[in-house]
Design an enzyme around this catalytic site. Structure first.
Site, PDB file in Angstrom:
ATOM      1  N   GLU A  40       0.834  -1.205   0.000  1.00 60.60           N
ATOM      2  CA  GLU A  40       0.000   0.000   0.000  1.00 60.60           C
ATOM      3  C   GLU A  40       0.867   1.252   0.000  1.00 60.60           C
ATOM      4  O   GLU A  40       2.002   1.220   0.463  1.00 60.60           O
ATOM      5  CB  GLU A  40      -0.853   0.022   1.281  1.00 60.60           C
ATOM      6  CG  GLU A  40      -2.316  -0.307   1.073  1.00 60.60           C
ATOM      7  CD  GLU A  40      -3.120   0.799   0.401  1.00 60.60           C
ATOM      8  OE1 GLU A  40      -2.559   1.645  -0.325  1.00 60.60           O
ATOM      9  OE2 GLU A  40      -4.343   0.812   0.610  1.00 60.60           O
ATOM     10  N   ASP A  41       0.307   2.335  -0.480  1.00 58.59           N
ATOM     11  CA  ASP A  41       1.022   3.608  -0.398  1.00 58.59           C
ATOM     12  C   ASP A  41       0.940   4.186   1.012  1.00 58.59           C
ATOM     13  O   ASP A  41       1.925   4.618   1.577  1.00 58.59           O
ATOM     14  CB  ASP A  41       0.471   4.611  -1.437  1.00 58.59           C
ATOM     15  CG  ASP A  41      -1.041   4.783  -1.394  1.00 58.59           C
ATOM     16  OD1 ASP A  41      -1.728   4.133  -0.575  1.00 58.59           O
ATOM     17  OD2 ASP A  41      -1.564   5.582  -2.207  1.00 58.59           O
ATOM     18  N   ASP A  76      -4.283   5.002   6.477  1.00 61.17           N
ATOM     19  CA  ASP A  76      -4.843   6.163   7.137  1.00 61.17           C
ATOM     20  C   ASP A  76      -5.837   5.644   8.190  1.00 61.17           C
ATOM     21  O   ASP A  76      -5.426   5.221   9.263  1.00 61.17           O
ATOM     22  CB  ASP A  76      -5.497   6.993   6.026  1.00 61.17           C
ATOM     23  CG  ASP A  76      -5.942   8.360   6.456  1.00 61.17           C
ATOM     24  OD1 ASP A  76      -5.314   8.936   7.343  1.00 61.17           O
ATOM     25  OD2 ASP A  76      -6.926   8.861   5.883  1.00 61.17           O
ATOM     26  N   GLY A 103      -7.372   2.861   7.939  1.00 65.08           N
ATOM     27  CA  GLY A 103      -7.238   1.398   7.955  1.00 65.08           C
ATOM     28  C   GLY A 103      -8.450   0.740   7.316  1.00 65.08           C
ATOM     29  O   GLY A 103      -8.552  -0.487   7.240  1.00 65.08           O
ATOM     30  N   THR A 141      -9.495   0.640   4.094  1.00 65.81           N
ATOM     31  CA  THR A 141      -9.197  -0.134   2.886  1.00 65.81           C
ATOM     32  C   THR A 141      -8.552  -1.468   3.251  1.00 65.81           C
ATOM     33  O   THR A 141      -8.974  -2.523   2.766  1.00 65.81           O
ATOM     34  CB  THR A 141      -8.228   0.664   1.968  1.00 65.81           C
ATOM     35  OG1 THR A 141      -8.712   1.999   1.841  1.00 65.81           O
ATOM     36  CG2 THR A 141      -8.092   0.019   0.609  1.00 65.81           C
ATOM     37  N   LEU A 142      -7.538  -1.413   4.118  1.00 69.89           N
ATOM     38  CA  LEU A 142      -6.826  -2.644   4.448  1.00 69.89           C
ATOM     39  C   LEU A 142      -7.641  -3.612   5.265  1.00 69.89           C
ATOM     40  O   LEU A 142      -7.530  -4.825   5.095  1.00 69.89           O
ATOM     41  CB  LEU A 142      -5.511  -2.317   5.134  1.00 69.89           C
ATOM     42  CG  LEU A 142      -4.441  -2.000   4.109  1.00 69.89           C
ATOM     43  CD1 LEU A 142      -3.194  -1.479   4.761  1.00 69.89           C
ATOM     44  CD2 LEU A 142      -4.117  -3.236   3.276  1.00 69.89           C
ATOM     45  N   ASP A 177      -1.482  10.771  -4.545  1.00 66.54           N
ATOM     46  CA  ASP A 177      -2.010  11.880  -5.333  1.00 66.54           C
ATOM     47  C   ASP A 177      -2.873  12.830  -4.527  1.00 66.54           C
ATOM     48  O   ASP A 177      -3.383  12.502  -3.461  1.00 66.54           O
ATOM     49  CB  ASP A 177      -2.880  11.340  -6.466  1.00 66.54           C
ATOM     50  CG  ASP A 177      -4.232  10.822  -5.952  1.00 66.54           C
ATOM     51  OD1 ASP A 177      -4.224   9.935  -5.073  1.00 66.54           O
ATOM     52  OD2 ASP A 177      -5.284  11.329  -6.399  1.00 66.54           O
ATOM     53  N   ARG A 226       1.538  12.170  -8.376  1.00 68.54           N
ATOM     54  CA  ARG A 226       1.981  10.793  -8.121  1.00 68.54           C
ATOM     55  C   ARG A 226       3.435  10.600  -8.545  1.00 68.54           C
ATOM     56  O   ARG A 226       4.143   9.774  -7.987  1.00 68.54           O
ATOM     57  CB  ARG A 226       1.124   9.791  -8.904  1.00 68.54           C
ATOM     58  CG  ARG A 226      -0.318   9.686  -8.438  1.00 68.54           C
ATOM     59  CD  ARG A 226      -0.979   8.487  -9.096  1.00 68.54           C
ATOM     60  NE  ARG A 226      -2.431   8.518  -8.980  1.00 68.54           N
ATOM     61  CZ  ARG A 226      -3.124   8.059  -7.940  1.00 68.54           C
ATOM     62  NH1 ARG A 226      -2.498   7.554  -6.906  1.00 68.54           N
ATOM     63  NH2 ARG A 226      -4.437   8.112  -7.932  1.00 68.54           N
TER      64      ARG A 226
HETATM   65  P1  IMP Z   1      -7.702   4.343   4.503  1.00 69.05           P
HETATM   66  O1  IMP Z   1      -8.662   3.377   3.902  1.00 69.05           O
HETATM   67  O2  IMP Z   1      -8.402   5.436   5.266  1.00 69.05           O
HETATM   68  O3  IMP Z   1      -6.614   3.693   5.333  1.00 69.05           O
HETATM   69  O4  IMP Z   1      -7.034   5.140   3.327  1.00 69.05           O
HETATM   70  C1  IMP Z   1      -6.218   4.538   2.470  1.00 69.05           C
HETATM   71  C2  IMP Z   1      -6.161   5.284   1.145  1.00 69.05           C
HETATM   72  O5  IMP Z   1      -6.516   6.657   1.242  1.00 69.05           O
HETATM   73  C3  IMP Z   1      -4.745   5.275   0.661  1.00 69.05           C
HETATM   74  O6  IMP Z   1      -4.445   4.103  -0.041  1.00 69.05           O
HETATM   75  C4  IMP Z   1      -4.696   6.514  -0.197  1.00 69.05           C
HETATM   76  O7  IMP Z   1      -5.122   6.235  -1.498  1.00 69.05           O
HETATM   77  C5  IMP Z   1      -5.672   7.467   0.459  1.00 69.05           C
HETATM   78  N1  IMP Z   1      -4.987   8.448   1.333  1.00 69.05           N
HETATM   79  C6  IMP Z   1      -4.976   8.488   2.684  1.00 69.05           C
HETATM   80  N2  IMP Z   1      -4.232   9.486   3.154  1.00 69.05           N
HETATM   81  C7  IMP Z   1      -3.696  10.099   2.065  1.00 69.05           C
HETATM   82  C8  IMP Z   1      -2.782  11.207   1.889  1.00 69.05           C
HETATM   83  O8  IMP Z   1      -2.271  11.841   2.828  1.00 69.05           O
HETATM   84  N3  IMP Z   1      -2.476  11.523   0.603  1.00 69.05           N
HETATM   85  C9  IMP Z   1      -2.980  10.853  -0.475  1.00 69.05           C
HETATM   86  N4  IMP Z   1      -3.818   9.816  -0.360  1.00 69.05           N
HETATM   87  C10 IMP Z   1      -4.175   9.439   0.903  1.00 69.05           C
HETATM   88 MG    MG Z   2      -4.139   3.702  -1.927  1.00 66.99          MG
END
Ligand code: IMP
Ligand code: MG
Length: 175
Positions: A97-98, A101, A103, A105-106, A158, A164
């Site tokens: 993963e990039d 945040d 969590g 998505t994961l 992005d 990116r």
């Molecule tokens: P989560 O599901 O909240 O953990 O978010 C994961 C996804 O949100 C990442 O894979 C990113 O695509 C996007 N994301 C979260 N924080 C950032 C950021 O600071 N910059 C760009 N994309 C972000």
């Molecule tokens: Mg992502």
């Protein structure tokens, strides 16, 4: 509103950390093969650099989920936009993963990929924002950098599909 990008982690520092992580993964998986699953699109730059530094045999696949749109806040809903091409049963899988945040998505990916019976399933992320975590059950095995609650871009990340391609990690500042 105008935006500018300030450097947070220099290119050399990112590259060095990825090399170290590649070495660590190579040791941890000695005698095995690893199957890297890149979460598109943000994980692409990181996966390519990391894969080059792994010395055990590597295979790769790609998956795309929708989370953020052009906004900087998560909708909380995860949807599979592109599923894997290959079966992961019996494979030593590492999700790439990039950034982690909330969590969200994961947590979803681990649940659905776990059901496909991989031999093991680990998580590897370029960046982690632990202060933003909602899904505390998500355990990250490999992290390049932990950062504060900042909106970052570059190295695959992005803002509205831009930045990116930056070779460093930057913070978007709005004016
Ligand atoms: P989560 O599901 O909240 O953990 O978010 C994961 C996804 O949100 C990442 O894979 C990113 O695509 C996007 N994301 C979260 N924080 C950032 C950021 O600071 N910059 C760009 N994309 C972000
Ligand atoms: Mg992502």
């Amino acid at each position: 509103m105008a935006e500018t990008v300030r450097v947070l982690v220099e290119e050399e520092e990112v590259d060095k950390r990825i090399r170290d992580l590649g070495e660590q993964i190579s040791k941890d998986y000695e005698g095995k093969e690893v199957h890297l699953i890149c979460v598109l699109k943000g994980g692409v730059f990181f996966m390519c650099e990391l894969a080059k530094r792994i010395t055990v045999p590597v295979t790769m696949d790609f998956m795309q989920c929708s989370s953020y749109g052009a906004e900087t806040k998560s909708s909380g809903i995860v949807k599979i936009v592109k599923d894997l091409d290959e079966n992961i049963e019996g494979k030593e899988v590492i999700i790439i993963e990039d950034i982690i945040d909330s969590g969200n998505t994961l947590s979803y990916l681990i649940e659905i990929l776990g059901k496909r019976k991989p031999a093991s399933l680990r998580l590897c992320t370029l960046l982690d924002k632990p202060s933003r975590r909602v899904h505390h059950e998500v355990k990250v095995d490999y992290t390049c950098f932990q950062i504060e609650d900042l909106f970052v871009v570059g190295y695959g990340l992005d803002y509205a599909q831009k930045y990116r391609n930056l070779p460093y990690i930057g913070v978007v500042e709005f004016h």
